[in-house]
Scaffold this active site. Structure first.
Site, short mmCIF file in Angstrom:
data_model
loop_
_atom_site.label_atom_id
_atom_site.label_comp_id
_atom_site.label_asym_id
_atom_site.label_seq_id
_atom_site.Cartn_x
_atom_site.Cartn_y
_atom_site.Cartn_z
N ARG A 165 -8.29 -9.14 4.41
CA ARG A 165 -7.48 -8.58 5.12
C ARG A 165 -7.54 -7.01 5.11
NH1 ARG A 165 -2.09 -5.96 3.83
NH2 ARG A 165 -0.71 -6.42 5.35
N GLN A 170 2.10 -11.41 10.60
CA GLN A 170 2.58 -10.02 9.80
C GLN A 170 1.67 -8.91 10.27
OE1 GLN A 170 0.89 -8.67 6.24
NE2 GLN A 170 2.72 -9.06 5.05
N HIS A 208 0.87 -3.24 11.96
CA HIS A 208 1.94 -3.98 12.08
C HIS A 208 2.55 -3.56 13.57
CE1 HIS A 208 2.34 -5.43 8.35
NE2 HIS A 208 2.09 -4.15 7.57
N SER A 213 4.66 -5.71 3.03
CA SER A 213 3.23 -5.76 3.72
C SER A 213 2.37 -6.48 2.88
CB SER A 213 2.86 -4.61 4.18
OG SER A 213 1.76 -4.66 4.81
N LEU A 214 1.36 -5.87 2.25
CA LEU A 214 0.43 -6.37 1.31
C LEU A 214 1.16 -7.31 0.04
CD1 LEU A 214 -2.41 -6.82 -0.17
CD2 LEU A 214 -1.55 -4.86 -1.42
N GLN A 234 0.88 -1.02 0.26
CA GLN A 234 0.05 0.06 -0.17
C GLN A 234 0.82 1.15 -0.20
OE1 GLN A 234 -3.00 -0.79 2.85
NE2 GLN A 234 -4.25 1.18 2.43
#
Length: 293
Positions: free
Chosen positions: A113, A237, A188, A88-89, A10
């Site tokens: 998610r 994660q 996170h 991340s993503l 993102q």
């Protein structure tokens, strides 16, 4: 020569991304499949309003779909990665590229998610550039309400925590630039533990194949191919730190010579330039990039 495919997360999205891929049969099929799963068109979303595309529940599925298509198109041209990783993503795109799950399974996971993260409330995230490392380490030790969410490079990190905690660190740590991020929650970090519980159950129930190539995960960037271990890392994660600086260093240490950012933008190659200047960098974000290979 060993090549790592790395997939952005993102923040890399841009209006118009992925539209040029429509001229390929692979993209047409994937976009149609995505619309059936999501109930809306990725292509239309990417051609629409910037503010709408920037919403977490829209950004994440759009990026996953486009990155998966680019990976498929690379394979269709005969290219294969030796290693994969994603920020991340982007870790979901990396797992798809490594055959850990199929396109539809990955998109269903990303959809859930994104909805969990979009509905998270409270907390704050901020990026610090060219900061005093000693000051930051001490501030994070002293302030239990804030964690290091993204360790992106020696010169760029993202912190996450309570609004008061993050603002206190921004006020007390010297940095060339500090930017609060436009996100709904403290991603996170342990503050995502409660909202991520149901999603963790979904991940636990999902079958993960062993990866066809080593995957370097965000929470533990050591090369892994075991599907169960990759699932464990992915479950951690949302509440764990993205150890991207270590990921880049580890890629170089295990023999990667070429670093291909597969997805829109140049965020990851920009970070890599500063951390591992010896790696050969390439961006694969649109059809022209593929055609130039």
């Amino acid at each position: 020569m060993k090549t790592a495919w790395v997939f952005p997360g993102q923040g890399s999205q841009a209006v118009g991304m992925g539209v040029d891929l429509l001229s390929t049969a692979i993209a047409k099929e994937k976009y149609q499949q995505a619309e059936e799963i999501l109930g809306w068109s990725v292509v239309e979303k990417c051609q629409g309003d910037e503010a709408s595309l920037a919403l977490t529940q829209n950004t994440q599925p759009c990026l996953y779909v486009i990155e998966a298509i680019l990976a498929d198109l690379l394979r269709d041209k005969g290219f294969q990665p030796d290693y994969v990783a994603g920020h991340s993503l982007g870790e979901y795109s990396a797992l798809y590229a490594a055959g850990v799950f199929d396109f539809a399974t990955g998109l269903q996971l990303v959809k859930q998610r994104s909805e969990v993260m979009a509905s998270a409330s409270g907390g704050m995230m901020a990026a610090l550039m060219k900061f005093d490392q000693t000051q930051l380490q001490q501030a994070l030790t002293d302030n239990t309400e804030v964690v290091l969410a993204n360790d992106n490079s020696p010169e760029q990190v993202v912190i996450s925590g309570t609004v008061a905690g993050v603002e206190a660190i921004l006020a007390n740590v010297k940095a060339r630039r500090a930017v609060p991020l436009k996100v709904s929650g403290a991603f996170h970090s342990s503050f995502m533990a409660q909202p991520s519980q149901s999603f963790a159950q979904t991940l636990t129930a999902c079958h993960f194949n062993d990866a066809t190539v080593p995957v370097l995960s965000n929470v533990d960037p050591s090369p892994t191919q075991n599907g169960d271990r990759l699932k464990e890392k992915l479950i951690q994660q949302m509440t764990g730190s993205v150890r991207w600086r270590e990921t880049m260093v580890n890629l170089g240490e295990i023999g990667a010579t070429d670093y291909w950012e597969v997805g829109p933008g140049k965020v990851l190659t920009g970070l890599c330039k500063r951390t591992c200047p010896d790696l050969n960098l390439k961006n694969i974000g649109q059809l022209d990039d593929l055609n130039s290979l």
